[in-house]
Design an enzyme around this catalytic site. Sequence first.
Site, PDB file in Angstrom:
ATOM      1  N   ASP A 153       0.774  -0.963  -0.007  1.00 60.77           N
ATOM      2  CA  ASP A 153       0.246  -0.356  -0.066  1.00 60.77           C
ATOM      3  C   ASP A 153       0.477   1.038  -0.351  1.00 60.77           C
ATOM      4  OD1 ASP A 153      -2.523  -1.933   0.668  1.00 60.77           O
ATOM      5  OD2 ASP A 153      -1.401  -1.737   2.559  1.00 60.77           O
ATOM      6  N   GLU A 195       2.215  -6.803  -5.177  1.00 60.52           N
ATOM      7  CA  GLU A 195       1.830  -5.981  -6.599  1.00 60.52           C
ATOM      8  C   GLU A 195       3.365  -5.025  -6.591  1.00 60.52           C
ATOM      9  OE1 GLU A 195      -1.376  -4.135  -6.488  1.00 60.52           O
ATOM     10  OE2 GLU A 195      -0.787  -2.201  -7.147  1.00 60.52           O
TER      11      GLU A 195
END
Length: 391
Positions: free
Chosen positions: A20, A276
């Site tokens: 994040d 990611e």
Amino acid sequence: MGSMRTPWDIFCNVVDNYGDIGIAWRLARGLVNEHGLAVRLWVDDLHVFQRIWPAIDPNAAEQSCEGVTVCAWRMPFAATEPAQVVIEAFGCALPEAYLTAMSVQSPPPVWINLEYLSAEPWVAEHHGLPSPHPRLPLTKYFFFPGYTPDTGGLLAEADLAERRAAFVRTGSPAFWREFGLDTPQPDELRVSLFAYENPALPALLDAWAADTRPVTCLVPEGRLIPQLAAWLAVSGLSAGELHRRGALRLHVLPFLNQDAYDHLLWACDLNFVRGEDSCVRAQWAARPLVWQAYPQADEAHWDKTNALLVHYTEGLDAAAARAVSGMWRYWNGMPDADDMAACWAAWRAQQAAIERHAGVWCERLVLAGRLTDKLVDFAGNKIKFRVFSNP
Ligand code: TRH
């Protein structure tokens, strides 16, 4: 409301891990460096932020770092004039007080939810869709990163390929020396390993130890350490340690800052990545990779893994595509995967083709477009439209 507005606010709630904040920080830096925007980055966990960027002071309410104004996101949220463009990273839910302040601005800010990256085909259909707030006169837009030109594209700095090429030409010996390592032997394979706890790990380490050529595995400190220590039959492991088992040399590295981690990916022959951001960076590294998707309860990550595999293996011949898929599928715990020894042997047999393909893939990725440019265009168009519809 007459004061100067900060053009962009990015809100980041650290759910777990580093993805994040890793993505929010990369985006913030890109908006400042490449688009000259004033960016405030609101982060609720500065300690996690400090792990990927040690210059961050975890106790500062506000600090300037790399041209970004980094603000501690604390509750109750102090009265703040909203920016012109508001990025909500991964549906983190903006503070109510800030939302209310947005709703009384005229015109209201452009509000964008930056979504998770996926190679699944539905992403393009959802990219850019609006969602009106149920109560307030505000519209949120969904911005989906992706691997095709009809999505929001991928995070990448404009000079990334150039910096990587310069590093590959001259930089890796110095990088290795910094960690007490020589430049690799001609037949040696250097692998970086960044992963979640994984039941497939012991079988992978066994395969490397049994390899006919030397394998050096570099592991930044993190969640894998207890499993690695158990496999090595040692009580613990810390940065700087080196262990040998058969053909395998295993080095524990300190957790690196985000830029140094790029260097590790560029210097290695094969990178195991996860989540990611590290996955995208490994693709931009133009080196072979094995991806561990963020595990989800209903095995939704298997769909994500398969979707990226379909794209990624396009253009590879059948045997090399099978070798890549075999490793990815085993590493993600898919039920029909071969055993690890067979997967690793197949990967080794196809290594040259897989290496060539990593370079081709990296060039193909450029076609998806750069996320920062696309986001700035997207927000700019909404601002223009807003001006025309609210003269
Ligand atoms: O840490 P992650 O597992 O983050 C995940 C994913 O983003 C996932 O999609 C999300 O749902 C979850 O978080 C909440 O993996 P990721 O995305 O690769 O992020 C890791 C970041 O850490 C990346 O920016 C690279 C950085 N990093 C360093 O800076 N130094 C290091 O030594 C390493 C290994 C990573």
